[in-house]
Scaffold this active site. Structure first.
Site, short mmCIF file in Angstrom:
data_model
loop_
_atom_site.label_atom_id
_atom_site.label_comp_id
_atom_site.label_asym_id
_atom_site.label_seq_id
_atom_site.Cartn_x
_atom_site.Cartn_y
_atom_site.Cartn_z
CB THR A 260 -0.93 0.06 1.23
OG1 THR A 260 -0.17 0.34 2.40
CG2 THR A 260 -1.69 -1.26 1.41
CD GLU A 261 -0.93 4.18 -3.74
OE1 GLU A 261 -1.21 5.28 -4.23
OE2 GLU A 261 -1.73 3.22 -3.69
CG ASN A 262 -1.59 3.44 3.72
OD1 ASN A 262 -1.51 2.55 2.89
ND2 ASN A 262 -2.35 3.33 4.80
N GLY A 263 2.10 2.68 3.34
CA GLY A 263 3.19 2.08 4.09
C GLY A 263 2.97 0.72 4.71
CB SER B 187 4.06 7.96 2.20
OG SER B 187 2.83 7.66 2.83
#
Length: 220
Positions: free
Chosen positions: A49-52, A88
């Site tokens: 996921t792009e949020n980590g 991120s």
């Protein structure tokens, strides 16, 4: 009228069949998020996921949501054993270095060469382009999940996109409620017709030139 929940799940279930053992996969907002629920655990896939998060699982059971765990769209998720967390910047570093085997995105428009428009409708406010451009350019394989037509019944798979592009010739496959299409050497091929539709239905609702190369009849 938008697609119902069961139709969205049908598209996600078919997309999950493109996921193979050991892949590192990013799932976009919307229908792609549902794909996580249809990936067999035995495939040992790492969802990014792009949020980590690396090692995201599927949706939690009702009442089991954890307010500290969400995907990039803000929806609650679960975590698989061995998952890792990071900021991120590192998440996007993984994307930009080309480590993703597959990204599954939503789209507003796609053309027959694989150009994708999915980040803005002119005149409408958006918080930003997010990771769409990086994901569509850098993943080894890009699958687009979308409705085949607009709410007004107009084609969304076009000869030329009318909206601002996210990436040129980025899509390798398109899956809708009507069909599964592959893009190869700048041409669009119909490879499966989804249940409840005919080849003629797909051709009539697709503006782009469509080559017929059927290998299946969709998923049940």
């Amino acid at each position: 009228m938008g697609m119902g929940a069961e139709t969205r799940k049908l598209i996600a279930k078919r997309a999950a069949q493109e996921v193979t053992y050991g892949m590192m996969v990013n799932l976009g907002i919307g229908i792609p998020t549902l794909v996580a629920d249809f990936i067999p655990p035995a495939l040992d896939v790492m969802l990014h996921t792009e949020n980590g998060i690396l090692g995201m699982g599927g949706s939690p059971a009702p009442g089991k949501e954890d307010g500290n765990l969400s995907n990039a769209g803000g929806y609650p998720v679960t975590i698989n054993t061995g998952a890792s967390f990071f900021d991120s910047a590192e998440a996007f570093g993984m994307v930009r270095r080309g480590h993703l085997d597959l990204t599954i995105l939503g789209a507003l428009e796609v053309n027959g060469r694989g150009d994708i428009a999915n980040w803005i409708v002119p005149g409408k406010r958006v918080p930003g382009m997010g990771g769409a451009i990086d994901l569509a350019q850098k993943a080894k394989k890009v699958i687009v999940l979308m409705s085949h037509t607009t709410k007004e019944g107009n084609p969304k798979i076009l000869k030329e996109c009318s909206l601002p592009l996210t990436v040129k010739e980025g899509a390798h496959m398109i899956i809708t409620e009507r069909a599964v299409m592959r893009i190869k050497n700048g041409e669009l091929f119909l490879i499966e017709v989804m249940p409840g539709f005919s080849i003629e239905d797909v051709i009539d609702s697709t503006e782009a030139k469509l080559n017929i190369e059927l290998v299946g009849r969709g998923t049940s």
